[in-house]
Design a protein around this motif. Structure first.
Motif, PDB file in Angstrom:
ATOM      1  N   ILE A  65      29.174 -12.339  -6.982  1.00 39.42           N
ATOM      2  CA  ILE A  65      28.690 -11.787  -8.255  1.00 39.42           C
ATOM      3  C   ILE A  65      29.722 -10.819  -8.842  1.00 39.42           C
ATOM      4  CG2 ILE A  65      26.182 -12.092  -8.126  1.00 39.42           C
ATOM      5  CD1 ILE A  65      26.015  -9.445  -6.637  1.00 39.42           C
ATOM      6  N   PRO A  66      30.901 -11.339  -9.199  1.00 38.21           N
ATOM      7  CA  PRO A  66      31.934 -10.459  -9.759  1.00 38.21           C
ATOM      8  C   PRO A  66      31.504  -9.873 -11.102  1.00 38.21           C
ATOM      9  CG  PRO A  66      32.619 -12.760  -9.853  1.00 38.21           C
ATOM     10  CD  PRO A  66      31.331 -12.730  -9.115  1.00 38.21           C
ATOM     11  N   HIS A  67      31.905  -8.636 -11.341  1.00 42.35           N
ATOM     12  CA  HIS A  67      31.636  -7.978 -12.614  1.00 42.35           C
ATOM     13  C   HIS A  67      32.670  -6.876 -12.794  1.00 42.35           C
ATOM     14  CE1 HIS A  67      29.125  -6.423  -9.346  1.00 42.35           C
ATOM     15  NE2 HIS A  67      29.328  -5.230  -9.857  1.00 42.35           N
ATOM     16  N   THR A  68      32.716  -6.323 -14.005  1.00 42.30           N
ATOM     17  CA  THR A  68      33.695  -5.277 -14.271  1.00 42.30           C
ATOM     18  C   THR A  68      33.166  -4.296 -15.297  1.00 42.30           C
ATOM     19  OG1 THR A  68      36.031  -4.842 -14.690  1.00 42.30           O
ATOM     20  CG2 THR A  68      35.019  -6.547 -16.038  1.00 42.30           C
ATOM     21  N   ASP A  69      34.055  -3.437 -15.776  1.00 40.16           N
ATOM     22  CA  ASP A  69      33.665  -2.340 -16.650  1.00 40.16           C
ATOM     23  C   ASP A  69      33.040  -2.800 -17.959  1.00 40.16           C
ATOM     24  OD1 ASP A  69      34.911  -0.928 -14.644  1.00 40.16           O
ATOM     25  OD2 ASP A  69      36.795  -0.730 -15.739  1.00 40.16           O
ATOM     26  N   ALA A  70      32.031  -2.044 -18.373  1.00 41.01           N
ATOM     27  CA  ALA A  70      31.300  -2.337 -19.607  1.00 41.01           C
ATOM     28  C   ALA A  70      32.218  -2.333 -20.835  1.00 41.01           C
ATOM     29  CB  ALA A  70      30.171  -1.320 -19.791  1.00 41.01           C
ATOM     30  N   ASP A 112      40.767  -7.992 -24.376  1.00 42.60           N
ATOM     31  CA  ASP A 112      42.013  -8.301 -23.646  1.00 42.60           C
ATOM     32  C   ASP A 112      42.057  -7.715 -22.242  1.00 42.60           C
ATOM     33  OD1 ASP A 112      42.898  -9.598 -25.882  1.00 42.60           O
ATOM     34  OD2 ASP A 112      44.181  -7.963 -26.564  1.00 42.60           O
ATOM     35  N   GLN A 113      41.294  -6.658 -22.010  1.00 44.08           N
ATOM     36  CA  GLN A 113      41.343  -5.970 -20.718  1.00 44.08           C
ATOM     37  C   GLN A 113      40.480  -6.622 -19.642  1.00 44.08           C
ATOM     38  OE1 GLN A 113      43.339  -3.214 -19.883  1.00 44.08           O
ATOM     39  NE2 GLN A 113      44.231  -4.125 -21.715  1.00 44.08           N
ATOM     40  N   PHE A 114      39.603  -7.531 -20.038  1.00 47.02           N
ATOM     41  CA  PHE A 114      38.635  -8.100 -19.091  1.00 47.02           C
ATOM     42  C   PHE A 114      39.298  -8.707 -17.856  1.00 47.02           C
ATOM     43  CE2 PHE A 114      36.166 -11.759 -17.539  1.00 47.02           C
ATOM     44  CZ  PHE A 114      34.985 -11.131 -17.175  1.00 47.02           C
ATOM     45  N   LEU A 115      40.272  -9.575 -18.054  1.00 48.70           N
ATOM     46  CA  LEU A 115      40.891 -10.278 -16.919  1.00 48.70           C
ATOM     47  C   LEU A 115      41.537  -9.298 -15.943  1.00 48.70           C
ATOM     48  CD1 LEU A 115      41.576 -12.862 -15.435  1.00 48.70           C
ATOM     49  CD2 LEU A 115      43.602 -13.086 -16.891  1.00 48.70           C
ATOM     50  N   THR A 116      42.335  -8.380 -16.465  1.00 50.12           N
ATOM     51  CA  THR A 116      43.001  -7.399 -15.601  1.00 50.12           C
ATOM     52  C   THR A 116      41.980  -6.583 -14.815  1.00 50.12           C
ATOM     53  OG1 THR A 116      44.731  -7.230 -17.259  1.00 50.12           O
ATOM     54  CG2 THR A 116      44.655  -5.486 -15.608  1.00 50.12           C
ATOM     55  N   LYS A 117      40.935  -6.137 -15.521  1.00 47.27           N
ATOM     56  CA  LYS A 117      39.955  -5.256 -14.877  1.00 47.27           C
ATOM     57  C   LYS A 117      39.061  -5.984 -13.880  1.00 47.27           C
ATOM     58  CE  LYS A 117      39.816  -1.345 -18.003  1.00 47.27           C
ATOM     59  NZ  LYS A 117      38.927  -0.415 -18.734  1.00 47.27           N
ATOM     60  N   LYS A 169      41.120  -6.445 -10.725  1.00 50.82           N
ATOM     61  CA  LYS A 169      41.310  -5.168 -10.045  1.00 50.82           C
ATOM     62  C   LYS A 169      40.014  -4.747  -9.338  1.00 50.82           C
ATOM     63  CE  LYS A 169      43.172  -0.549 -11.057  1.00 50.82           C
ATOM     64  NZ  LYS A 169      42.144   0.373 -10.558  1.00 50.82           N
ATOM     65  N   ARG A 170      38.888  -4.884 -10.037  1.00 49.29           N
ATOM     66  CA  ARG A 170      37.613  -4.458  -9.450  1.00 49.29           C
ATOM     67  C   ARG A 170      37.262  -5.326  -8.237  1.00 49.29           C
ATOM     68  NH1 ARG A 170      32.449  -4.046  -8.697  1.00 49.29           N
ATOM     69  NH2 ARG A 170      31.355  -2.149  -9.205  1.00 49.29           N
ATOM     70  N   GLU A 171      37.505  -6.626  -8.342  1.00 46.94           N
ATOM     71  CA  GLU A 171      37.201  -7.516  -7.213  1.00 46.94           C
ATOM     72  C   GLU A 171      38.065  -7.161  -6.009  1.00 46.94           C
ATOM     73  OE1 GLU A 171      35.024 -10.288  -5.215  1.00 46.94           O
ATOM     74  OE2 GLU A 171      34.661  -9.724  -7.291  1.00 46.94           O
ATOM     75  N   ALA A 172      39.317  -6.779  -6.259  1.00 45.85           N
ATOM     76  CA  ALA A 172      40.210  -6.397  -5.153  1.00 45.85           C
ATOM     77  C   ALA A 172      39.718  -5.112  -4.478  1.00 45.85           C
ATOM     78  CB  ALA A 172      41.633  -6.215  -5.675  1.00 45.85           C
ATOM     79  N   LEU A 203      39.909 -18.700 -10.920  1.00 43.21           N
ATOM     80  CA  LEU A 203      38.548 -18.697 -11.450  1.00 43.21           C
ATOM     81  C   LEU A 203      38.416 -17.640 -12.547  1.00 43.21           C
ATOM     82  CD1 LEU A 203      35.304 -19.053  -9.445  1.00 43.21           C
ATOM     83  CD2 LEU A 203      35.503 -17.178 -11.041  1.00 43.21           C
ATOM     84  N   PHE A 204      38.880 -16.417 -12.276  1.00 44.76           N
ATOM     85  CA  PHE A 204      38.776 -15.342 -13.265  1.00 44.76           C
ATOM     86  C   PHE A 204      39.567 -15.663 -14.528  1.00 44.76           C
ATOM     87  CE2 PHE A 204      38.073 -12.120  -9.613  1.00 44.76           C
ATOM     88  CZ  PHE A 204      36.712 -12.378  -9.630  1.00 44.76           C
ATOM     89  N   THR A 205      40.757 -16.229 -14.368  1.00 46.56           N
ATOM     90  CA  THR A 205      41.599 -16.555 -15.529  1.00 46.56           C
ATOM     91  C   THR A 205      40.909 -17.591 -16.405  1.00 46.56           C
ATOM     92  OG1 THR A 205      43.606 -16.045 -14.289  1.00 46.56           O
ATOM     93  CG2 THR A 205      43.866 -17.415 -16.250  1.00 46.56           C
ATOM     94  N   SER A 206      40.354 -18.602 -15.785  1.00 49.87           N
ATOM     95  CA  SER A 206      39.674 -19.658 -16.527  1.00 49.87           C
ATOM     96  C   SER A 206      38.485 -19.098 -17.310  1.00 49.87           C
ATOM     97  CB  SER A 206      39.219 -20.749 -15.555  1.00 49.87           C
ATOM     98  OG  SER A 206      38.636 -21.807 -16.257  1.00 49.87           O
ATOM     99  N   ILE A 207      37.661 -18.296 -16.643  1.00 53.58           N
ATOM    100  CA  ILE A 207      36.485 -17.732 -17.311  1.00 53.58           C
ATOM    101  C   ILE A 207      36.898 -16.722 -18.373  1.00 53.58           C
ATOM    102  CG2 ILE A 207      34.469 -16.241 -16.947  1.00 53.58           C
ATOM    103  CD1 ILE A 207      33.864 -17.953 -14.526  1.00 53.58           C
ATOM    104  N   ALA A 208      37.872 -15.883 -18.063  1.00 54.45           N
ATOM    105  CA  ALA A 208      38.321 -14.866 -19.030  1.00 54.45           C
ATOM    106  C   ALA A 208      38.864 -15.526 -20.296  1.00 54.45           C
ATOM    107  CB  ALA A 208      39.388 -13.973 -18.394  1.00 54.45           C
ATOM    108  N   ASN A 209      39.646 -16.585 -20.130  1.00 56.52           N
ATOM    109  CA  ASN A 209      40.211 -17.258 -21.311  1.00 56.52           C
ATOM    110  C   ASN A 209      39.114 -17.820 -22.200  1.00 56.52           C
ATOM    111  OD1 ASN A 209      42.798 -16.659 -20.510  1.00 56.52           O
ATOM    112  ND2 ASN A 209      43.202 -18.666 -19.609  1.00 56.52           N
ATOM    113  N   LYS A 210      38.131 -18.468 -21.585  1.00 58.54           N
ATOM    114  CA  LYS A 210      37.030 -19.058 -22.346  1.00 58.54           C
ATOM    115  C   LYS A 210      36.181 -17.961 -22.994  1.00 58.54           C
ATOM    116  CE  LYS A 210      34.549 -22.742 -23.439  1.00 58.54           C
ATOM    117  NZ  LYS A 210      35.036 -23.684 -24.438  1.00 58.54           N
ATOM    118  N   ALA A 211      35.862 -16.929 -22.233  1.00 56.42           N
ATOM    119  CA  ALA A 211      35.026 -15.835 -22.752  1.00 56.42           C
ATOM    120  C   ALA A 211      35.738 -15.099 -23.895  1.00 56.42           C
ATOM    121  CB  ALA A 211      34.661 -14.871 -21.626  1.00 56.42           C
ATOM    122  N   LYS A 212      37.054 -14.952 -23.760  1.00 52.76           N
ATOM    123  CA  LYS A 212      37.818 -14.261 -24.811  1.00 52.76           C
ATOM    124  C   LYS A 212      37.854 -15.117 -26.074  1.00 52.76           C
ATOM    125  CE  LYS A 212      42.104 -11.836 -25.612  1.00 52.76           C
ATOM    126  NZ  LYS A 212      43.110 -12.627 -26.289  1.00 52.76           N
TER     127      LYS A 212
END
Length: 154
Positions: free
Chosen positions: A70-75, A44-49, A52-55, A28-37
């Motif tokens: 409601i996953p989210h990550t660093d600003a 580039d850091q969005f997917l990794t972060k 990591k944050r969800e874990a 799910l994260f990979t799919s959204i990150a690719n589209k958002a990017k």
């Protein structure tokens, strides 16, 4: 401004995915990150972060009748603010209140925000909306991005 319009102003039609199945949160994260990017919303850091944050800080919520996340990550990974929505993903998320437990999230709201204050307000608006079971059922039943957007109009 009502809860729905708070959320509505951050929803992006091109980042709404009705009836999308994902086997894992990583998928799910990979799919959204690719589209958002691709659309210039994240770096580039969005997917990794976000992985990591969800874990470390799971975002699954078990509500009265359904599960959401409601996953989210660093600003610093967000170029343009957005909320991505995935419905009927049936993806397993670990629970925010008890990480040893999983919840099947039928609605996933990925928050891409770069203002900490706005993020808190938006989380509060989403939590208020999540109390409305009928509203969540309508979001899950929506067949198109336009139908989902319309549900968030006050």
């Amino acid at each position: 401004m009502g809860e729905k319009s708070q959320v509505r102003k951050h929803l992006k039609k091109e980042l709404i995915f009705p009836n999308q199945k994902f086997a894992t949160t990583d998928d799910l994260f990979t799919s959204i990150a690719n589209k958002a990017k691709e659309l210039g919303y994240v770096n580039d850091q969005f997917l990794t972060k976000i992985k990591k944050r969800e874990a470390e800080f799971p975002t699954g919520l078990q509500l009265a009748e359904q599960g959401v996340a409601i996953p989210h990550t660093d600003a610093d990974t967000i170029k343009k603010e957005f909320i991505a929505v995935v419905t009927n993903s049936n993806t397993q998320f670990h629970r925010m209140d008890d990480p040893s437990q999983a919840v099947t999230a039928n609605a996933v709201f990925v928050l891409g925000l770069n203002q900490p204050h706005a993020q808190l307000q938006l989380l509060q608006s989403l939590m208020a909306l999540f109390q409305d079971n009928e509203f969540l059922n309508q979001v899950e039943a929506a067949k198109t991005a336009d139908e989902i957007l319309k549900l968030f109009e006050d």
